[in-house]
Design a protein around this motif. Structure first.
Motif, PDB file in Angstrom:
ATOM      1  N   LEU A  64      -7.350  -3.321   6.206  1.00 61.58           N
ATOM      2  CA  LEU A  64      -6.128  -2.349   6.573  1.00 61.58           C
ATOM      3  C   LEU A  64      -6.019  -3.190   7.729  1.00 61.58           C
ATOM      4  CD1 LEU A  64      -7.431   0.956   5.665  1.00 61.58           C
ATOM      5  CD2 LEU A  64      -5.732  -0.089   4.365  1.00 61.58           C
ATOM      6  N   ILE A  65      -4.637  -3.532   8.137  1.00 60.17           N
ATOM      7  CA  ILE A  65      -4.005  -4.191   9.340  1.00 60.17           C
ATOM      8  C   ILE A  65      -2.964  -3.189   9.674  1.00 60.17           C
ATOM      9  CG2 ILE A  65      -3.256  -6.185  10.547  1.00 60.17           C
ATOM     10  CD1 ILE A  65      -4.716  -7.768   8.406  1.00 60.17           C
ATOM     11  N   ASN A  66      -2.863  -2.975  10.989  1.00 67.15           N
ATOM     12  CA  ASN A  66      -1.728  -1.902  11.489  1.00 67.15           C
ATOM     13  C   ASN A  66      -0.371  -2.602  11.288  1.00 67.15           C
ATOM     14  OD1 ASN A  66      -3.241   0.181  12.123  1.00 67.15           O
ATOM     15  ND2 ASN A  66      -3.450  -0.155  14.105  1.00 67.15           N
ATOM     16  N   ASN A  67       0.723  -2.007  10.888  1.00 68.00           N
ATOM     17  CA  ASN A  67       2.105  -2.471  10.615  1.00 68.00           C
ATOM     18  C   ASN A  67       1.973  -3.821   9.657  1.00 68.00           C
ATOM     19  OD1 ASN A  67       3.035  -1.035  12.900  1.00 68.00           O
ATOM     20  ND2 ASN A  67       2.075  -2.226  14.327  1.00 68.00           N
TER      21      ASN A  67
ATOM     22  N   THR B 119      -1.025  -0.716   6.060  1.00 70.70           N
ATOM     23  CA  THR B 119      -1.587   0.630   6.387  1.00 70.70           C
ATOM     24  C   THR B 119      -1.068   1.736   5.547  1.00 70.70           C
ATOM     25  OG1 THR B 119      -0.521   0.909   8.580  1.00 70.70           O
ATOM     26  CG2 THR B 119      -2.979   0.148   8.621  1.00 70.70           C
ATOM     27  N   LYS B 120       0.409   1.677   5.553  1.00 66.98           N
ATOM     28  CA  LYS B 120       0.952   2.483   4.668  1.00 66.98           C
ATOM     29  C   LYS B 120       1.185   1.908   3.236  1.00 66.98           C
ATOM     30  CE  LYS B 120       3.502   5.366   7.966  1.00 66.98           C
ATOM     31  NZ  LYS B 120       4.651   5.977   8.338  1.00 66.98           N
TER      32      LYS B 120
ATOM     33  N   ASN C  77       6.033  -2.387   5.952  1.00 70.84           N
ATOM     34  CA  ASN C  77       5.431  -1.961   7.096  1.00 70.84           C
ATOM     35  C   ASN C  77       5.766  -2.697   8.633  1.00 70.84           C
ATOM     36  OD1 ASN C  77       2.559  -0.464   6.706  1.00 70.84           O
ATOM     37  ND2 ASN C  77       3.251  -1.226   4.943  1.00 70.84           N
TER      38      ASN C  77
ATOM     39  N   ASN D 140       8.461  -0.786   9.800  1.00 68.41           N
ATOM     40  CA  ASN D 140       8.350   0.520   9.946  1.00 68.41           C
ATOM     41  C   ASN D 140       9.309   1.472   9.094  1.00 68.41           C
ATOM     42  OD1 ASN D 140       6.746   2.474  10.741  1.00 68.41           O
ATOM     43  ND2 ASN D 140       8.043   3.047  12.563  1.00 68.41           N
TER      44      ASN D 140
ATOM     45  N   THR E 184       5.541   7.466   4.381  1.00 67.21           N
ATOM     46  CA  THR E 184       4.126   8.194   3.787  1.00 67.21           C
ATOM     47  C   THR E 184       4.070   8.705   2.320  1.00 67.21           C
ATOM     48  OG1 THR E 184       3.773   8.460   5.997  1.00 67.21           O
ATOM     49  CG2 THR E 184       2.373   9.503   4.518  1.00 67.21           C
TER      50      THR E 184
END
Length: 370
Positions: A38-41, A44-45, A178, A181, A185
């Protein structure tokens, strides 16, 4: 360059291409099948994994770490297994299957017990699970594809999804969304215990943008007034599905599995709507036939839990915070304060009185207004 060299080069490129696609799919994991990286941006979503209920939950069950199963439709899906664990000193898995009939529930439960030494079953038996118009072939494509594997107790892997162009396209899209953005969700199953996590609603609620009244009305309108074979409007009780429920209970008795059966609460407007669409006789038949097989706790009707709309996300799905109250009643834990008249123990001796009391609670409900 001769033809053999071209063939070798082509084969090498194919292998590299397949390896690249499968590697990207595994790492990005666009529908949350493994959640290893899991890597932010970046990823993760994800897209919701609830459209692959069979595959997702069968994978986890295959590891053989659970001794308690929470079974039923999505109405038990929102209940927190950790609360069950506190009551039973267990390791519970939430084996909900959205909208499922008793056939799916029966087969999936036996599959779970094959890979796990199950000691307890908490069974949220839902009125809709006995609707003969709801069939595996027509309404549950995910289960239908894997039904033979479930029946044969085969371990289910995800290789076909990782080596898949369609999944690769989803991987690319989810990374782009991601980065920008813009990925919304979505509701997901938790990989550690199978619970349905309405993180989308929770997020909206925290922002003050969640429209509860609108969500309740929309969900009632869809389930009660939509002209489809799966709606309450065209409901027909199935004695064949009743036999599958009975088989599950008999299976528990034969295998020394202690079971707790309850009918989950629905928002009180939905209880009234059952009468509005002319299905209250079927609703009573469902309860009469159920009690011939086993006692159960009935949370339906007008009571402190069902009348409080803030306990719900829509007409049928409770918020996770209510798990404590529901499970305290099921396990008869008197140390926890419970809302008055919430959850009636129904037996062969009191079924007629109970149904008469519920009849008196019914209020007029105009579906045309929604």
């Amino acid at each position: 360059m001769n033809s053999k060299k071209w063939i070798k080069i082509l084969l090498i490129l194919c292998v590299l291409g397949v390896g690249f696609i499968s590697g990207v799919n595994y790492l990005v994991d666009p529908i949350g099948l493994n959640n290893k990286v899991l890597i932010n941006n970046i990823n993760t979503k994800k897209y919701s994994n609830t459209l692959m209920t069979t595959r997702f939950k069968a994978n986890i069950l295959g590891d053989g770490n659970f001794d308690t199963i929470m079974l039923g439709t999505s109405r038990i899906g929102v209940m927190n297994p950790n609360i069950v664990n506190k009551h039973l000193n267990s390791n519970a898995f939430n084996l909900e299957y959205p909208g499922s009939n008793t056939v799916i529930q029966n087969k999936f439960f036996k599959y779970a017990n094959h890979f796990n030494d199950i000691k307890y079953l908490i069974y949220a038996i839902d009125f809709i699970a006995f609707n003969e118009n709801i069939t595996i072939k027509n309404n549950f494509h995910d289960f239908y594809k894997l039904e033979k594997e479930i029946d044969n107790f085969d371990e289910i892997d995800d290789f076909d999804l990782y080596f898949n162009i369609e999944t690769f396209i989803k991987s690319v899209k989810i990374v782009i969304k991601n980065i920008l953005n813009i990925q919304q969700t979505e509701v997901i199953y938790l990989s550690e215990n199978g619970m349905r996590d309405y993180r989308n609603y929770i997020e909206e609620n925290e922002k003050g943008t969640f429209k509860l009244d609108e969500n309740i009305k929309k969900s009632i309108s869809y389930s009660f007034s939509k002209n489809s074979i799966t709606s309450y409007k065209s409901y027909k009780f199935s004695y064949e599905y009743l036999e599958y429920f009975k088989n599950t209970i008999d299976y528990c008795n034969r295998n020394n599995i202690k079971f707790f059966v309850y009918i989950p609460p629905m928002y009180s407007d939905a209880f009234d709507a059952i009468n509005s669409v002319g299905q209250f006789d079927e609703f009573e038949l469902f309860k009469k036939e159920l009690v011939k097989i086993t006692d159960y706790i009935d949370f339906t009707g007008h009571n402190k839990i069902s009348e409080n709309k803030n306990n719900y996300w829509d007409y049928g799905h409770l918020r996770v915070e209510t798990t404590e109250q529901i499970m305290a009643r099921i396990f008869n834990n008197k140390s926890i304060d419970l809302p008055e008249n919430s959850g009636v123990l129904v037996t062969k001796e009191n079924i007629d009185e109970h149904l008469e009391n519920l009849r008196k609670q019914v209020k007029d409900y105009d579906l045309e207004k929604i």
